[in-house]
Design an enzyme around this catalytic site. Sequence first.
Site, PDB file in Angstrom:
ATOM      1  N   ASN A 164      -0.807  -9.445   4.880  1.00  0.00           N
ATOM      2  CA  ASN A 164      -0.742  -7.967   4.887  1.00  0.00           C
ATOM      3  C   ASN A 164      -0.655  -7.270   3.577  1.00  0.00           C
ATOM      4  O   ASN A 164      -0.726  -7.795   2.675  1.00  0.00           O
ATOM      5  CB  ASN A 164       0.631  -7.715   5.905  1.00  0.00           C
TER       6      ASN A 164
ATOM      7  N   GLN B 121       0.990  -1.224   0.116  1.00  0.00           N
ATOM      8  CA  GLN B 121      -0.077  -0.067   0.106  1.00  0.00           C
ATOM      9  C   GLN B 121       0.870   1.305   0.014  1.00  0.00           C
ATOM     10  O   GLN B 121       0.441   2.476  -0.254  1.00  0.00           O
ATOM     11  CB  GLN B 121      -1.064   0.001   1.324  1.00  0.00           C
TER      12      GLN B 121
ATOM     13  N   HIS C 183      -5.805  -1.128  11.455  1.00  0.00           N
ATOM     14  CA  HIS C 183      -5.337  -1.795  10.198  1.00  0.00           C
ATOM     15  C   HIS C 183      -6.179  -2.958   9.735  1.00  0.00           C
ATOM     16  O   HIS C 183      -6.463  -3.973  10.461  1.00  0.00           O
ATOM     17  CB  HIS C 183      -3.808  -2.077  10.496  1.00  0.00           C
TER      18      HIS C 183
ATOM     19  N   CYS D 122      -5.123   0.392   3.497  1.00  0.00           N
ATOM     20  CA  CYS D 122      -5.326  -0.954   3.941  1.00  0.00           C
ATOM     21  C   CYS D 122      -6.545  -1.787   3.728  1.00  0.00           C
ATOM     22  O   CYS D 122      -6.810  -2.637   3.106  1.00  0.00           O
ATOM     23  CB  CYS D 122      -4.712  -1.118   5.415  1.00  0.00           C
TER      24      CYS D 122
END
Length: 323
Positions: free
Chosen positions: A291, A131, A271, A137
Amino acid sequence: MFKSIVLFSSLLVVTFALSDVEVAQEWKQFLETSKKVYQSPKEEAKRLGIFRENLKKIEAHNKIFNEGKVTYKLGVTKFTDLTPEEFLEYVHKDKVLPSIKADEVFKANPNFTAPGSVDWRKQAKLFVKDQGQCGSCWSFSTTGAIEAHYYIARRQAVSLSEQNLIDCATSQYGNNGCNGGNYNGAFDYVKENGIDTESNYPYRAQQGSCNQRSTAVKISGYSNVNGDENSIQQAVASKGPVSIAIDASSELQNYHSGVLDDGTCTSNVNHAVLAVGYGEENGSPFWIIKNSWGSNWGENGYYRLVRNRSACGITTMPSYPRI
């Protein structure tokens, strides 16, 4: 503060005594792999000082890891030249916004026996992305979930556009571009408008005008998962990857590998990520988390989070798309 092109060829596990020469060598390699360029010698000296302090923490932690006292290892990452406060500023750009309720809720079935382990990395086409400096996110959690469920349903791999969501799934869907958002609102957008491919609508890490020209995938809706880990486990096992929100203000700054269980993170989520599986290692049950910090962070872009403790707010707002 600095210009960053975050392309790491490796993450270094620090196991050495911190002599000036060795710190200088590690700093040189960090600059080469991270491609970070600082605005002045004074700024670079400041970053080197922070880097040195983080190396000390990494070395001290890995000493007790090698003694078997903790379940995860630390190492140099693209964030190692940041103070903990600066890392939190980066994380808090994401600002996971309040959840939107879905039309369906997935609850654990007492008659369902979940497999001992599940790893959708081996069964569905997943794309690890970065990102960058944009607090987006939520869009990566959205595309990751839809990409996975689309592959499970259609056996077709497609990389979808986060930029499409950043530009188009805006305030009316509860999102705020590079300043945070919510994957449930983004699911609503894709249900109503579809989503383009990454190649047609490439990522720019900044919000622009909506310019969606085609639709690669639509979804029929999405389901919230009942807020307990048993329900999440069943959903991951029987449906596929689940979008989740977590508190990233723990050891993720310098996470290298292993089962993260540091006891410091809270249920104050900041997140958005994707739960793509679960398992157990040496008696430590874990979640496999995808992630959005690039493939050279953590375990090739993933990390493992301790399971069955509702760690880091994982049960706060899980959901998954329906194709």
